[in-house]
Design an enzyme around this catalytic site. Sequence first.
Site, PDB file in Angstrom:
ATOM      1  N   ASP A   8       0.862  -1.189   0.000  1.00 16.19           N
ATOM      2  CA  ASP A   8       0.000   0.000   0.000  1.00 16.19           C
ATOM      3  C   ASP A   8       0.895   1.236   0.000  1.00 16.19           C
ATOM      4  OD1 ASP A   8      -2.473   1.496   0.218  1.00 16.19           O
ATOM      5  OD2 ASP A   8      -1.915   1.933   2.290  1.00 16.19           O
ATOM      6  N   SER A   9       0.296   2.375  -0.346  1.00 18.18           N
ATOM      7  CA  SER A   9       1.051   3.630  -0.293  1.00 18.18           C
ATOM      8  C   SER A   9       1.475   3.944   1.149  1.00 18.18           C
ATOM      9  CB  SER A   9       0.178   4.767  -0.817  1.00 18.18           C
ATOM     10  OG  SER A   9      -0.974   4.893  -0.007  1.00 18.18           O
ATOM     11  N   TYR A  40      -0.829   8.574  -2.511  1.00 18.63           N
ATOM     12  CA  TYR A  40      -0.761   8.368  -3.964  1.00 18.63           C
ATOM     13  C   TYR A  40      -1.982   8.963  -4.677  1.00 18.63           C
ATOM     14  CZ  TYR A  40       2.938   4.707  -3.895  1.00 18.63           C
ATOM     15  OH  TYR A  40       4.103   3.992  -3.781  1.00 18.63           O
ATOM     16  N   GLY A  41      -3.046   9.170  -3.904  1.00 26.37           N
ATOM     17  CA  GLY A  41      -4.362   9.464  -4.481  1.00 26.37           C
ATOM     18  C   GLY A  41      -4.441  10.650  -5.407  1.00 26.37           C
ATOM     19  N   CYS A  71      -4.230  -1.498  -2.139  1.00 27.23           N
ATOM     20  CA  CYS A  71      -4.391  -0.059  -2.346  1.00 27.23           C
ATOM     21  C   CYS A  71      -5.255   0.116  -3.589  1.00 27.23           C
ATOM     22  CB  CYS A  71      -3.007   0.556  -2.555  1.00 27.23           C
ATOM     23  SG  CYS A  71      -3.037   2.300  -3.003  1.00 27.23           S
ATOM     24  N   ASN A  72      -6.358   0.810  -3.422  1.00 25.27           N
ATOM     25  CA  ASN A  72      -7.262   0.994  -4.567  1.00 25.27           C
ATOM     26  C   ASN A  72      -6.644   1.874  -5.641  1.00 25.27           C
ATOM     27  OD1 ASN A  72     -10.245  -0.021  -3.810  1.00 25.27           O
ATOM     28  ND2 ASN A  72      -9.128   0.575  -1.986  1.00 25.27           N
ATOM     29  N   THR A  73      -5.912   2.895  -5.201  1.00 25.02           N
ATOM     30  CA  THR A  73      -5.323   3.820  -6.174  1.00 25.02           C
ATOM     31  C   THR A  73      -4.318   3.082  -7.055  1.00 25.02           C
ATOM     32  OG1 THR A  73      -5.580   5.500  -4.474  1.00 25.02           O
ATOM     33  CG2 THR A  73      -4.241   6.086  -6.381  1.00 25.02           C
ATOM     34  N   GLU A 156      -3.377   9.355   7.774  1.00 31.17           N
ATOM     35  CA  GLU A 156      -1.929   9.109   7.932  1.00 31.17           C
ATOM     36  C   GLU A 156      -1.371   9.977   9.070  1.00 31.17           C
ATOM     37  OE1 GLU A 156       0.771   7.530   5.554  1.00 31.17           O
ATOM     38  OE2 GLU A 156      -0.896   6.151   5.225  1.00 31.17           O
ATOM     39  N   CYS A 190     -11.199   2.781  -0.476  1.00 30.22           N
ATOM     40  CA  CYS A 190      -9.806   3.138  -0.172  1.00 30.22           C
ATOM     41  C   CYS A 190      -9.470   2.387   1.097  1.00 30.22           C
ATOM     42  CB  CYS A 190      -9.657   4.639   0.048  1.00 30.22           C
ATOM     43  SG  CYS A 190      -8.032   5.104   0.678  1.00 30.22           S
ATOM     44  N   THR A 191      -8.323   1.737   1.114  1.00 32.50           N
ATOM     45  CA  THR A 191      -8.031   0.854   2.249  1.00 32.50           C
ATOM     46  C   THR A 191      -7.726   1.617   3.544  1.00 32.50           C
ATOM     47  OG1 THR A 191      -5.734   0.661   1.488  1.00 32.50           O
ATOM     48  CG2 THR A 191      -7.279  -1.053   0.790  1.00 32.50           C
ATOM     49  N   HIS A 192      -7.556   2.927   3.443  1.00 32.74           N
ATOM     50  CA  HIS A 192      -7.396   3.721   4.666  1.00 32.74           C
ATOM     51  C   HIS A 192      -8.743   3.960   5.388  1.00 32.74           C
ATOM     52  CE1 HIS A 192      -3.464   4.764   3.029  1.00 32.74           C
ATOM     53  NE2 HIS A 192      -3.175   5.430   4.123  1.00 32.74           N
TER      54      HIS A 192
HETATM   55  N1  DGL Z   1      -4.929   3.071   0.637  1.00 32.69           N
HETATM   56  C1  DGL Z   1      -4.870   3.733  -0.631  1.00 32.69           C
HETATM   57  C2  DGL Z   1      -6.119   3.377  -1.440  1.00 32.69           C
HETATM   58  O1  DGL Z   1      -6.737   2.344  -1.149  1.00 32.69           O
HETATM   59  C3  DGL Z   1      -4.625   5.188  -0.399  1.00 32.69           C
HETATM   60  C4  DGL Z   1      -4.142   5.884  -1.575  1.00 32.69           C
HETATM   61  C5  DGL Z   1      -3.358   7.121  -1.270  1.00 32.69           C
HETATM   62  O2  DGL Z   1      -2.208   6.989  -0.871  1.00 32.69           O
HETATM   63  O3  DGL Z   1      -3.888   8.208  -1.519  1.00 32.69           O
HETATM   64  O4  DGL Z   1      -6.486   4.045  -2.383  1.00 32.69           O
END
Ligand code: DGL
Length: 271
Positions: A8-9, A40-41, A71-73, A156, A190-192
Site C-alpha cells: 500500500d502507499s 498516492y491518491g 491499495c485501490n489507487t 496518515e 480506499c483501504t485507509h
Molecule cells: N490506501 C490507498 C487506497 O486504497 C490510499 C491511496 C493514497 O495513498 O492516496 O487508495
Amino acid sequence: MGPIGVFDSGYGGLTILKEFRKLLPEYDFLYLGDNARAPYGTRSFEIVYEFTQEAVEYLFNEGCELIILACNTASAKALRNIQQQFLPTIGDKKRVLGVIRPSAEVIGNFSPSNKVGILATQGTVKSNSYHLEIKKFFPKVDVYQQECPLWVTLIEENKHETEAGKAFIKEDVERLLQQDDKIDTILLGCTHYPIVQEYIKTIVPKHVQVVSQGEIVAKSLVDYLKRHPWMDKQCRKGGDVQFLTTENPEIFDQHASLFFEENIASKHIHL
Ligand code: DGL
C-alpha cells in the site's frame, strides 16, 4: 517459496492484511508501506505506476511469488499495466492482484435499491474503475462516486478525529448521498477508510450500509489460492508477518497500531 506480498502507499493496506491474518493465519506475509511517498491518491497515472512497479519489484526480490496491491489507487492506476506489461518480462510464475475487482464482484449483493456509492481517492474516482468493474457483474446497479482528497492525509497524520477532520469527512459523505437519495450502500473504496468507518456510520441514515473491503478481499484471496494450487504451493506457511516502510520505522510501528492490533517491528527500506 516466499511470503505473500501486501503493498500500500502507507498504512491503509494494514486493514486488508488484518483480515488476511484472520482467514489465512498459517501463511507468511510481507507488508510494504511506501509511507515516504504517500498519499498516492492525487498523483498522476505515470507516477503511481512507477512507484507501484518499484514496490512490486522489491517484493519479488524479497522472494514473494504473489503480491496483493492492498491499495485501490495502485489497483486502479497501475495493476493492468503491471499484469500486462511488466509481469511477462519476468517470467510466468509470479502474480499481482488488486482490491477493486473482488469488491466489484460482490458489492451489488449488498444493495436492494441497486444504488451503490463509492468513497475513494481522487485517482480511483477519476480512473472510473469501480464504475466499469461493477457494471460487469451488476449491470443494473447505478454507481455514484465521491472523491475524498483529504482523507488519506488526515488518517496518515492521525487527524481524522479532530473537529476539522470530521467536518471534511462529513462534507464528502453528504456530497455522495446527495447524488441520489436511494443510495443504500456505501463502499469504502480506499483501504485507509475503515479507520473512519464507525464515524461514517453515525452520520448516514440508518438504512445505509457502510461496507469496507478487508473481509471481501480476504475471502477472495482464500478462493484464489484454492483455485490456483500451484500458487498456493509457492506461498510459505509459517504464520510469520514482517513489515517494511520507506519512512521512519519507529513512526510506522507506533502509528500502525491504529490499523493493526498485532505488535509491529518494521524495517526501513529505500525504493
Ligand atoms: N490506501 C490507498 C487506497 O486504497 C490510499 C491511496 C493514497 O495513498 O492516496 O487508495
